[in-house]
Scaffold this motif. Sequence first.
Motif, PDB file in Angstrom:
ATOM      1  N   GLU A  87       0.793  -1.481   0.151  1.00 26.19           N
ATOM      2  CA  GLU A  87       0.194   0.022  -0.031  1.00 26.19           C
ATOM      3  C   GLU A  87       0.760   1.279   0.032  1.00 26.19           C
ATOM      4  O   GLU A  87       0.244   2.396   0.239  1.00 26.19           O
ATOM      5  CB  GLU A  87      -0.949  -0.032   1.158  1.00 26.19           C
ATOM      6  N   THR A  88       2.014   0.936  -0.113  1.00 29.75           N
ATOM      7  CA  THR A  88       3.032   2.088  -0.175  1.00 29.75           C
ATOM      8  C   THR A  88       3.823   2.255  -1.333  1.00 29.75           C
ATOM      9  O   THR A  88       4.311   1.430  -1.914  1.00 29.75           O
ATOM     10  CB  THR A  88       4.148   1.880   1.082  1.00 29.75           C
ATOM     11  N   VAL A  89       4.206   3.501  -1.667  1.00 28.86           N
ATOM     12  CA  VAL A  89       5.295   3.814  -2.753  1.00 28.86           C
ATOM     13  C   VAL A  89       6.282   4.543  -2.184  1.00 28.86           C
ATOM     14  O   VAL A  89       6.254   5.438  -1.254  1.00 28.86           O
ATOM     15  CB  VAL A  89       4.362   4.848  -3.823  1.00 28.86           C
ATOM     16  N   PHE A  90       7.501   4.283  -2.665  1.00 26.89           N
ATOM     17  CA  PHE A  90       8.646   4.895  -1.794  1.00 26.89           C
ATOM     18  C   PHE A  90       9.365   5.824  -2.740  1.00 26.89           C
ATOM     19  O   PHE A  90       9.509   5.542  -4.174  1.00 26.89           O
ATOM     20  CB  PHE A  90       9.767   3.711  -1.463  1.00 26.89           C
ATOM     21  N   ILE A  91       9.566   7.090  -2.396  1.00 28.81           N
ATOM     22  CA  ILE A  91      10.349   8.191  -3.176  1.00 28.81           C
ATOM     23  C   ILE A  91      11.868   7.919  -2.856  1.00 28.81           C
ATOM     24  O   ILE A  91      12.338   7.915  -1.726  1.00 28.81           O
ATOM     25  CB  ILE A  91       9.983   9.453  -2.798  1.00 28.81           C
ATOM     26  N   GLY A  92      12.669   7.091  -3.777  1.00 27.64           N
ATOM     27  CA  GLY A  92      14.120   6.756  -3.583  1.00 27.64           C
ATOM     28  C   GLY A  92      15.079   8.231  -3.876  1.00 27.64           C
ATOM     29  O   GLY A  92      16.055   8.155  -3.334  1.00 27.64           O
ATOM     30  N   PHE A  93      14.349   9.165  -4.674  1.00 33.40           N
ATOM     31  CA  PHE A  93      15.223  10.041  -4.980  1.00 33.40           C
ATOM     32  C   PHE A  93      14.337  11.214  -5.580  1.00 33.40           C
ATOM     33  O   PHE A  93      13.178  10.951  -6.455  1.00 33.40           O
ATOM     34  CB  PHE A  93      16.282   9.771  -5.984  1.00 33.40           C
ATOM     35  N   LYS A 119      -5.361   8.071  -6.006  1.00 32.15           N
ATOM     36  CA  LYS A 119      -6.438   7.861  -7.214  1.00 32.15           C
ATOM     37  C   LYS A 119      -6.148   6.497  -7.327  1.00 32.15           C
ATOM     38  O   LYS A 119      -7.267   5.750  -7.696  1.00 32.15           O
ATOM     39  CB  LYS A 119      -6.367   8.839  -7.956  1.00 32.15           C
ATOM     40  N   ILE A 120      -5.065   5.963  -7.630  1.00 31.66           N
ATOM     41  CA  ILE A 120      -4.872   4.649  -8.010  1.00 31.66           C
ATOM     42  C   ILE A 120      -4.943   3.397  -6.902  1.00 31.66           C
ATOM     43  O   ILE A 120      -4.426   2.484  -7.138  1.00 31.66           O
ATOM     44  CB  ILE A 120      -3.519   4.479  -8.947  1.00 31.66           C
ATOM     45  N   GLY A 121      -5.020   3.968  -5.684  1.00 26.17           N
ATOM     46  CA  GLY A 121      -5.140   3.142  -4.555  1.00 26.17           C
ATOM     47  C   GLY A 121      -4.180   3.013  -3.568  1.00 26.17           C
ATOM     48  O   GLY A 121      -4.178   2.141  -2.545  1.00 26.17           O
ATOM     49  N   PHE A 122      -3.045   3.522  -3.922  1.00 33.39           N
ATOM     50  CA  PHE A 122      -2.135   3.406  -2.616  1.00 33.39           C
ATOM     51  C   PHE A 122      -2.507   4.500  -1.396  1.00 33.39           C
ATOM     52  O   PHE A 122      -3.078   5.391  -1.456  1.00 33.39           O
ATOM     53  CB  PHE A 122      -0.703   4.093  -3.273  1.00 33.39           C
ATOM     54  N   THR A 123      -2.040   4.087  -0.105  1.00 28.94           N
ATOM     55  CA  THR A 123      -2.533   4.715   0.885  1.00 28.94           C
ATOM     56  C   THR A 123      -1.237   5.651   1.616  1.00 28.94           C
ATOM     57  O   THR A 123      -1.440   6.657   2.161  1.00 28.94           O
ATOM     58  CB  THR A 123      -2.779   3.718   1.871  1.00 28.94           C
ATOM     59  N   TYR A 124      -0.007   5.329   1.224  1.00 30.19           N
ATOM     60  CA  TYR A 124       1.152   6.013   2.004  1.00 30.19           C
ATOM     61  C   TYR A 124       2.011   6.306   1.126  1.00 30.19           C
ATOM     62  O   TYR A 124       2.317   5.421  -0.215  1.00 30.19           O
ATOM     63  CB  TYR A 124       1.749   5.232   2.947  1.00 30.19           C
ATOM     64  N   VAL A 125       2.897   7.285   1.038  1.00 28.63           N
ATOM     65  CA  VAL A 125       4.049   7.565   0.393  1.00 28.63           C
ATOM     66  C   VAL A 125       5.215   7.856   1.312  1.00 28.63           C
ATOM     67  O   VAL A 125       5.176   8.261   2.507  1.00 28.63           O
ATOM     68  CB  VAL A 125       4.264   8.793  -0.568  1.00 28.63           C
ATOM     69  N   ARG A 126       6.384   6.932   1.070  1.00 27.71           N
ATOM     70  CA  ARG A 126       7.326   6.985   2.225  1.00 27.71           C
ATOM     71  C   ARG A 126       8.595   7.420   1.462  1.00 27.71           C
ATOM     72  O   ARG A 126       8.901   7.113   0.266  1.00 27.71           O
ATOM     73  CB  ARG A 126       7.574   5.550   2.757  1.00 27.71           C
ATOM     74  N   LEU A 127       9.742   7.880   2.443  1.00 27.24           N
ATOM     75  CA  LEU A 127      10.988   8.421   1.907  1.00 27.24           C
ATOM     76  C   LEU A 127      11.994   8.494   2.896  1.00 27.24           C
ATOM     77  O   LEU A 127      11.576   8.448   4.039  1.00 27.24           O
ATOM     78  CB  LEU A 127      10.678   9.740   1.143  1.00 27.24           C
ATOM     79  N   GLY A 128      13.053   8.558   2.632  1.00 31.72           N
ATOM     80  CA  GLY A 128      14.119   8.913   3.667  1.00 31.72           C
ATOM     81  C   GLY A 128      15.001  10.048   3.382  1.00 31.72           C
ATOM     82  O   GLY A 128      15.270  10.446   1.946  1.00 31.72           O
ATOM     83  N   VAL A 160      16.789   9.688   7.859  1.00 36.82           N
ATOM     84  CA  VAL A 160      15.496   9.719   8.669  1.00 36.82           C
ATOM     85  C   VAL A 160      14.292   9.395   7.714  1.00 36.82           C
ATOM     86  O   VAL A 160      14.058   9.937   6.687  1.00 36.82           O
ATOM     87  CB  VAL A 160      15.325  11.133   9.194  1.00 36.82           C
ATOM     88  N   VAL A 161      13.446   8.293   8.283  1.00 40.08           N
ATOM     89  CA  VAL A 161      12.417   7.838   7.543  1.00 40.08           C
ATOM     90  C   VAL A 161      11.212   8.467   7.634  1.00 40.08           C
ATOM     91  O   VAL A 161      10.809   8.943   8.779  1.00 40.08           O
ATOM     92  CB  VAL A 161      11.956   6.459   7.741  1.00 40.08           C
ATOM     93  N   MET A 162      10.637   9.359   6.679  1.00 41.36           N
ATOM     94  CA  MET A 162       9.201  10.058   6.738  1.00 41.36           C
ATOM     95  C   MET A 162       8.249   9.382   5.896  1.00 41.36           C
ATOM     96  O   MET A 162       8.503   8.554   4.990  1.00 41.36           O
ATOM     97  CB  MET A 162       9.583  11.472   6.196  1.00 41.36           C
ATOM     98  N   GLN A 163       7.130   9.648   6.232  1.00 45.50           N
ATOM     99  CA  GLN A 163       5.681   8.931   5.556  1.00 45.50           C
ATOM    100  C   GLN A 163       4.622  10.242   5.460  1.00 45.50           C
ATOM    101  O   GLN A 163       4.551  10.928   6.433  1.00 45.50           O
ATOM    102  CB  GLN A 163       5.267   7.887   6.332  1.00 45.50           C
ATOM    103  N   ARG A 164       3.920   9.987   4.294  1.00 46.21           N
ATOM    104  CA  ARG A 164       2.776  10.912   4.221  1.00 46.21           C
ATOM    105  C   ARG A 164       1.403   9.861   3.892  1.00 46.21           C
ATOM    106  O   ARG A 164       1.512   9.006   3.009  1.00 46.21           O
ATOM    107  CB  ARG A 164       2.951  11.672   2.947  1.00 46.21           C
TER     108      ARG A 164
END
Length: 166
Positions: A87-93, A119-128, A160-164
């Motif tokens: 349920e998460t997409v990770f922003i690597g850069f 809109k396409i069904g993800f719940t979270y975006v995560r990054l560091g 440092v890990v962050m999430q939206r």
Amino acid sequence: MKIENLSEKYRVKRIEETDIPEVYALCKSNPLYYQHCPPNVTISSVKEELTVLPKGKKLEDKYYLGFYHSELLVAVIDLISGYPNGETVFIGFFMIDQHIQKKGIGTSIISEVCRYLKKIGFTYVRLGYIKGNPQSEAFWTKNHFIKTGEEVQTDSYVIVVMQRTL
């Protein structure tokens, strides 16, 4: 994921090997980032980023993308779909050309990306981000990312890990 739907303002396309010189130029315009996240950018490090993946992910889960205004590359983003969970997409850069920063363009792009991912069904975006980089911390906090309390020690720095929540 239909990458063309990630932005209404910019043309979005996958970064390919032929795009490496312009990605390199964009990254080179941001020396502060590389002070906190060594080593400095090189053509070969940009090329490597096109295929680097976290454990358990496949190349089809990776979207290394450029955002273009006309023919000018204004931003690059590396999205990993379904990481660290489904349920998460990770922003690597994520990086904006330094010459156009502080004009709301980065925030606009992140807002559009998050809107589409929801809109396409993800719940979270995560990054560091690299601990001690005040520019990165301020940008992600302004864009509604919250520290998870998780920190990852590497050989060179602490992430440092962050999430939206979308």
